[in-house]
Design a protein around this motif. Sequence first.
Motif, mmCIF file in Angstrom:
data_model
loop_
_atom_site.group_PDB
_atom_site.id
_atom_site.type_symbol
_atom_site.label_atom_id
_atom_site.label_comp_id
_atom_site.label_asym_id
_atom_site.label_seq_id
_atom_site.Cartn_x
_atom_site.Cartn_y
_atom_site.Cartn_z
ATOM 1 N N SER A 346 44.703 32.275 33.544
ATOM 2 C CA SER A 346 43.486 32.031 34.298
ATOM 3 C C SER A 346 42.577 33.255 34.262
ATOM 4 O O SER A 346 42.952 34.326 33.791
ATOM 5 N N TYR A 347 41.392 33.086 34.832
ATOM 6 C CA TYR A 347 40.415 34.188 34.902
ATOM 7 C C TYR A 347 41.047 35.420 35.556
ATOM 8 O O TYR A 347 40.984 36.531 35.015
ATOM 9 N N THR A 348 41.630 35.242 36.732
ATOM 10 C CA THR A 348 42.159 36.405 37.464
ATOM 11 C C THR A 348 43.365 37.002 36.763
ATOM 12 O O THR A 348 43.573 38.224 36.804
ATOM 13 N N GLU A 349 44.163 36.178 36.100
ATOM 14 C CA GLU A 349 45.339 36.693 35.405
ATOM 15 C C GLU A 349 44.952 37.488 34.159
ATOM 16 O O GLU A 349 45.619 38.457 33.798
ATOM 17 N N ARG A 350 43.867 37.095 33.514
ATOM 18 C CA ARG A 350 43.386 37.873 32.366
ATOM 19 C C ARG A 350 42.703 39.161 32.815
ATOM 20 O O ARG A 350 42.736 40.166 32.126
ATOM 21 N N ALA A 351 42.066 39.106 33.990
ATOM 22 C CA ALA A 351 41.268 40.244 34.448
ATOM 23 C C ALA A 351 42.122 41.372 35.025
ATOM 24 O O ALA A 351 41.664 42.516 35.075
ATOM 25 N N ASN A 352 43.355 41.065 35.476
ATOM 26 C CA ASN A 352 44.146 42.110 36.125
ATOM 27 C C ASN A 352 45.572 42.111 35.586
ATOM 28 O O ASN A 352 46.453 41.413 36.093
ATOM 29 N N PRO A 353 45.839 42.924 34.556
ATOM 30 C CA PRO A 353 47.186 42.955 33.970
ATOM 31 C C PRO A 353 48.238 43.512 34.921
ATOM 32 O O PRO A 353 49.430 43.248 34.749
ATOM 33 N N ALA A 422 47.024 47.618 43.558
ATOM 34 C CA ALA A 422 47.015 46.791 42.343
ATOM 35 C C ALA A 422 45.928 45.723 42.357
ATOM 36 O O ALA A 422 45.257 45.500 41.332
ATOM 37 N N PRO A 423 45.676 45.031 43.483
ATOM 38 C CA PRO A 423 44.616 44.013 43.472
ATOM 39 C C PRO A 423 43.220 44.574 43.223
ATOM 40 O O PRO A 423 42.301 43.820 42.875
ATOM 41 N N LEU A 424 43.042 45.884 43.403
ATOM 42 C CA LEU A 424 41.720 46.496 43.205
ATOM 43 C C LEU A 424 41.474 46.880 41.745
ATOM 44 O O LEU A 424 40.382 47.365 41.416
ATOM 45 N N LEU A 425 42.448 46.668 40.877
ATOM 46 C CA LEU A 425 42.359 47.169 39.507
ATOM 47 C C LEU A 425 41.929 46.103 38.505
ATOM 48 O O LEU A 425 42.125 46.260 37.304
ATOM 49 N N GLY A 426 41.344 45.024 38.977
ATOM 50 C CA GLY A 426 40.828 44.001 38.072
ATOM 51 C C GLY A 426 39.671 44.526 37.238
ATOM 52 O O GLY A 426 39.005 45.500 37.593
ATOM 53 N N LEU A 427 39.419 43.846 36.128
ATOM 54 C CA LEU A 427 38.440 44.316 35.144
ATOM 55 C C LEU A 427 37.330 43.287 34.936
ATOM 56 O O LEU A 427 37.599 42.089 34.820
ATOM 57 N N PRO A 428 36.083 43.731 34.845
ATOM 58 C CA PRO A 428 34.965 42.797 34.652
ATOM 59 C C PRO A 428 34.851 42.345 33.207
ATOM 60 O O PRO A 428 35.505 42.862 32.317
ATOM 61 N N GLY A 429 33.965 41.360 33.003
ATOM 62 C CA GLY A 429 33.647 40.919 31.652
ATOM 63 C C GLY A 429 34.183 39.557 31.289
ATOM 64 O O GLY A 429 33.781 38.985 30.275
ATOM 65 N N GLN A 430 35.105 39.016 32.081
ATOM 66 C CA GLN A 430 35.637 37.693 31.774
ATOM 67 C C GLN A 430 34.570 36.619 31.961
ATOM 68 O O GLN A 430 34.520 35.644 31.218
#
Length: 794
Positions: A346-353, A422-430
Amino acid sequence: MSLFRLPALSFALAAVLALLLTLLACADPARNLPEPLPLPDPVKRTVSYHDDVRPILETKCLTCHSCYDAPCQLKLETAEGLVRGGHEKEAYDGSRTTAQTPTRLGMDAQGEAAWRALGFHSVLESDAEHESLLYNMLALGKQRPFQPNSRLPDDLELGITRSNQCVARDEFDDYARKHPLGGMPLGVTGLSDKEFSIISAWLAQGAEIASEPTRANDAEQAVIDDWEAWLNQDNKRQQLVSRWLFEHLFLAHLHFADLHAADERPDRFFQMVRSHTPPGEPITPIATPRPNDPPAGPVYYRIRPVQGSIVHKRHITFPVDDGLRERIETLFLADDWRVDTLPGYSYTERANPFVTFAAIPPRARYQFMLDHAEYFTRTFIRGPVCRGQIATDVIRDHFWAVFQDPDHDLFITEGAYHHRVAPLLGLPGQDDDLLKAGSHWREYRDRRNRYMTLRSEAYAAAYQDGASLNQIWDGDGHNTNALLSIFRHHDSATVERGLIGRVPQTIWWMDYPLFERTYYELVVNFNVFGNVSHQLQTRLYFDLIRNGSEHNFLRLLPPGARKVELDDWYRGSGQLKSHITYAPLDNRTPTAEPFATDAPKQELGVRMLERFADINVMAQDAINRCADGDCQRPDQPEWIQETDAHLSRLASVRAEQLPGIRKLPDASYLRVQHENGERTVYTLVRNRAHSNVAFMLGEELRYEPENDYLVVYPGIIGSYPNFMFDVPANEVEQFSRHLGVVEKQDDFEALVMRWGVRRTHPDFWNVLEDVTAWLHEQRPIEAGVFDINRFENL
């Protein structure tokens, strides 16, 4: 009409006629050029693509037409790319508003008809009225050669920003009329008579290409079978580890190290792909833009040979052997951890390894990346994201990178802290919605800055005496991946092991969250074919990552010196960016490092060189860190030692004292030949100075040319030579003295005419081929074909 008005009228008519003639000359660029030269006749024998044509294309054409950089997407690494042909759209486009359909060879379409359906046009087909596009382009270049070692006309556009004219066969005549000097190879010494005769004969004979795919031999296939069986085991722990490994190795050119000597180049390289089919069946690639996009079906991890020629810029190697398997099993599978439910895509799973792979112990993930830190750093410094000036504008031209020791990384050692941040380490661009780009960016920026605040507080509490060099990973005493040097060459970048050159202006100290986020943001989650919103968010977040690495390093300096140093890194407009975008600097907690001078960063840099000398492959960088006149490598022949000493005069000196540096491009290869037939190669790396690197645009406004300096590297740095010099060993002293002091353009022109190898030099291809051969001798596993798209017109 009176007679006295006739001369005035005649003069006016003459003026109009002269203007018309001038306009006609401008409309016909070939008008003032010499008559085209006659073309050599085709050879009178049967020509083989693989035996005769491919070696010519690899030597004279592949140097531009490869990877995503290939003009008009005409990629010549493989026969499939030649048959596919060209496309009117480029792969790289930082301004497109919608994502482009991916067009990767061996992945997104199979067969000529499928590529035609995607808009590619043939460069091989001819008919009764038109020769093939390939023939016409080569003929145009052959008919209009350049004067030997001359500077090319200024209006002949070169470089990766060139507006390529991606014409089809029936549009060639108009192209040739408008661009009479636009034949191929572009702006360079062209094909020899023999080479042109061979290719023209092959085209006339029907341009047949027998299918000869690269296949694994029996020993290699046994290795593949073993790894595929291991990767595709039917248990959740293995499946999660295999997914993590694939997402970290999909860019790698794998080589089976147990099957060749350490100093020997393997016959083939291999790559990992996701497939809908299991081991033992033909591979059916899962052709998603990114390696972690939803697969729409079953996933198996497969290994296949890399097809075609090896080009240096995308040749990021990774060794695979029995020791690697043992290391993976020790790191990832020895501990008792469990997976109840496998993560999705999903979006969130791709955005935050960090959330997606939370079940795998973070120490295992981080240690694997540290074991191969050079490889991972190369993927995001040399990989697809780092193409063009905008992509590289947010890093310095020369800096060192070191890593947090896992035992001192709180994300590894402190479970409560780990789960909190860890929840704060998501990445933009998806999400590439243009209208939401600004809000998405602010959301991820704010999360990152909240994380930075929590991190500062946690480290201040855990290390009340402050940061120290003891907290930098020392490679476990033997792994030279621990120390890296990074060079930016204006619109590309390079990574090398060791601390190279003088103590740089900035140093990165990366922990696991920094390292993994950089990799996922710039490699896994980056879509070359994405739109401007995706590319903008990706590169803006990289700016935050760089800033975080710098802040971490500053913790090693005295509190009172940190802001002074940071202000020096972010002068001018960088001050505004610091206040608006970045998290506050920790200038309160102490440092555990003692200092005795008023230049703490320099003092610390020298201490790092001393402390980590045993794992620093450039511990004795005699040329760039010359001490007490000892400016040569003692393990080299006498003539090379003398060359080192002469070139050291150019190294690490500001351009204000050595003005000739300003005449050089970013990366120049220097071949030095001795009268005994031996030769060696150096790279003259010009490091440009800036008031700050906080923005993707406006570099010229932040450029400080008086502070530029050279790193003279004994070897080859970079995949894209900007120029080449060829100097006899007994003339190196004279060359270095002239280069250091030259200021006037006429004087530099004389230097280039004597020692430079311009694009038009009769020996251009011979020198480039010999430099490539030298790299094959010195670093056989890493060698590949260089790219001359950035070779400048000095």
